[in-house]
Scaffold this active site. Structure first.
Site, PDB file in Angstrom:
ATOM      1  N   ILE A  31      42.142  51.131  41.756  1.00 27.99           N
ATOM      2  CA  ILE A  31      40.749  51.081  42.020  1.00 27.99           C
ATOM      3  C   ILE A  31      39.964  50.432  40.824  1.00 27.99           C
ATOM      4  O   ILE A  31      38.880  50.216  41.398  1.00 27.99           O
ATOM      5  CB  ILE A  31      40.407  52.537  42.312  1.00 27.99           C
ATOM      6  CG1 ILE A  31      39.212  52.695  42.979  1.00 27.99           C
ATOM      7  CG2 ILE A  31      40.260  53.234  41.120  1.00 27.99           C
ATOM      8  CD1 ILE A  31      38.867  54.165  43.507  1.00 27.99           C
ATOM      9  N   GLN A  93      48.558  59.403  30.773  1.00 25.91           N
ATOM     10  CA  GLN A  93      48.770  59.528  32.577  1.00 25.91           C
ATOM     11  C   GLN A  93      47.548  60.286  32.915  1.00 25.91           C
ATOM     12  O   GLN A  93      47.523  61.337  32.340  1.00 25.91           O
ATOM     13  CB  GLN A  93      49.957  60.191  32.750  1.00 25.91           C
ATOM     14  CG  GLN A  93      50.320  60.323  34.284  1.00 25.91           C
ATOM     15  CD  GLN A  93      51.601  60.580  34.493  1.00 25.91           C
ATOM     16  OE1 GLN A  93      52.464  61.382  33.954  1.00 25.91           O
ATOM     17  NE2 GLN A  93      51.952  60.692  36.084  1.00 25.91           N
ATOM     18  N   HIS A  99      53.943  56.495  39.367  1.00 24.00           N
ATOM     19  CA  HIS A  99      53.204  55.021  39.647  1.00 24.00           C
ATOM     20  C   HIS A  99      53.449  54.279  38.281  1.00 24.00           C
ATOM     21  O   HIS A  99      53.449  54.505  37.224  1.00 24.00           O
ATOM     22  CB  HIS A  99      51.755  55.116  39.885  1.00 24.00           C
ATOM     23  CG  HIS A  99      50.938  55.739  38.761  1.00 24.00           C
ATOM     24  ND1 HIS A  99      50.822  57.022  38.531  1.00 24.00           N
ATOM     25  CD2 HIS A  99      49.900  54.759  37.557  1.00 24.00           C
ATOM     26  CE1 HIS A  99      49.965  57.208  37.470  1.00 24.00           C
ATOM     27  NE2 HIS A  99      49.632  55.973  37.012  1.00 24.00           N
TER      28      HIS A  99
HETATM   29  P1  DGP Z   1      47.384  56.240  34.746  1.00 20.64           P
HETATM   30  O1  DGP Z   1      46.164  56.169  33.763  1.00 20.64           O
HETATM   31  O2  DGP Z   1      48.514  55.498  34.408  1.00 20.64           O
HETATM   32  O3  DGP Z   1      47.793  57.677  35.345  1.00 20.64           O
HETATM   33  O4  DGP Z   1      46.785  55.412  36.054  1.00 20.64           O
HETATM   34  C1  DGP Z   1      46.148  55.944  37.022  1.00 20.64           C
HETATM   35  C2  DGP Z   1      45.472  54.751  37.932  1.00 20.64           C
HETATM   36  O5  DGP Z   1      45.159  55.037  39.272  1.00 20.64           O
HETATM   37  C3  DGP Z   1      44.352  54.313  37.196  1.00 20.64           C
HETATM   38  O6  DGP Z   1      44.474  52.734  36.830  1.00 20.64           O
HETATM   39  C4  DGP Z   1      43.156  54.192  38.198  1.00 20.64           C
HETATM   40  C5  DGP Z   1      43.806  54.457  39.610  1.00 20.64           C
HETATM   41  N1  DGP Z   1      43.528  55.399  40.520  1.00 20.64           N
HETATM   42  C6  DGP Z   1      43.104  56.617  40.457  1.00 20.64           C
HETATM   43  N2  DGP Z   1      42.297  56.974  41.424  1.00 20.64           N
HETATM   44  C7  DGP Z   1      42.646  56.113  42.479  1.00 20.64           C
HETATM   45  C8  DGP Z   1      42.310  55.960  43.899  1.00 20.64           C
HETATM   46  O7  DGP Z   1      41.912  56.892  44.364  1.00 20.64           O
HETATM   47  N3  DGP Z   1      42.691  54.615  44.570  1.00 20.64           N
HETATM   48  C9  DGP Z   1      43.340  53.796  43.674  1.00 20.64           C
HETATM   49  N4  DGP Z   1      43.639  52.672  44.369  1.00 20.64           N
HETATM   50  N5  DGP Z   1      43.593  53.963  42.203  1.00 20.64           N
HETATM   51  C10 DGP Z   1      43.351  55.077  41.852  1.00 20.64           C
END
Ligand code: DGP
Length: 134
Positions: A31, A93, A99
Site C-alpha cells: 500500500i 513487523q 509476508h
Molecule cells: P512489515 O512492516 O514488514 O510488517 O510490513 C507490512 C507492510 O504491509 C507495510 O509495508 C505496509 C503494508 N500494508 C499494510 N496494510 C496494507 C493493506 O491494507 N494493503 C496493502 N496492499 N499493504 C498493506
C-alpha cells in the site's frame, strides 16, 4: 484469521493490486506505493511470521518469490531484487501475517535498503560462539 488484514485481502474482502496468485500464495502491491514497485508475497494460510511458519508454507512462498523476482528482471527491466522480511514486533513487523517484501532494483536507483549499522561490541569469534546453532 478474522481480524487479519492480509487474510481479508486473500478472501477479497479488502481490495489489492494482484501481481501473482497460485493455490497457496498471493503477491500484491504494498500500500505504501514506494520504491519502483514494492511487492508483498504472502501465504494464503495464516501464520504470523518465519518463526511459526511450516516448512511447506516457506517452501511455497520462496518459490513464488523466485517466480516474481525472475519476472521482474526478465520482463520488467529490473537488474535485481531485495527480499526483506520482518519476523517479530521488535524486528519492526507491523502486520502479523507472514509476508516477504520484494523491492525491484535498478542500477543507480540510490535506494538505501541496507543502512550502515552500529558496530558490535563483540569480536566475530565471540559473536560466533554466542549465535551458532549447536
Ligand atoms: P512489515 O512492516 O514488514 O510488517 O510490513 C507490512 C507492510 O504491509 C507495510 O509495508 C505496509 C503494508 N500494508 C499494510 N496494510 C496494507 C493493506 O491494507 N494493503 C496493502 N496492499 N499493504 C498493506
Amino acid at each position: 484469521m478474522q481480524d487479519c488484514i492480509f487474510c481479508k485481502i486473500i478472501k477479497g474482502d479488502l481490495p489489492s493490486y494482484k501481481i501473482y496468485e497460485d493455490k497457496n500464495t498471493y503477491g500484491f502491491l504494498d500500500i505504501s506505493n514506494d520504491g519502483n514497485g514494492h511487492i508483498l508475497v504472502i501465504p494464503k494460510k495464516h501464520c504470523e511470521n518465519v518463526l511459526d511458519a511450516s516448512d511447506e508454507i516457506l517452501t511455497d512462498i520462496i518459490k513464488t518469490i523466485k517466480k516474481i523476482s525472475n519476472h521482474l528482471v526478465k520482463n520488467c527491466g529490473f537488474d535485481g531484487v531485495n527480499i526483506i522480511n520482518a519476523s517479530g514486533k521488535e524486528a519492526e513487523q507491523s502486520v502479523f501475517h507472514l509476508h516477504f517484501h520484494i523491492l525491484p532494483r535498478k542500477q543507480g536507483d540510490s535506494m538505501n535498503v541496507f543502512p550502515k549499522l552500529k558496530k558490535s561490541d563483540m569480536t566475530l569469534e565471540e559473536m560466533c560462539e554466542k549465535l551458532k546453532v549447536k
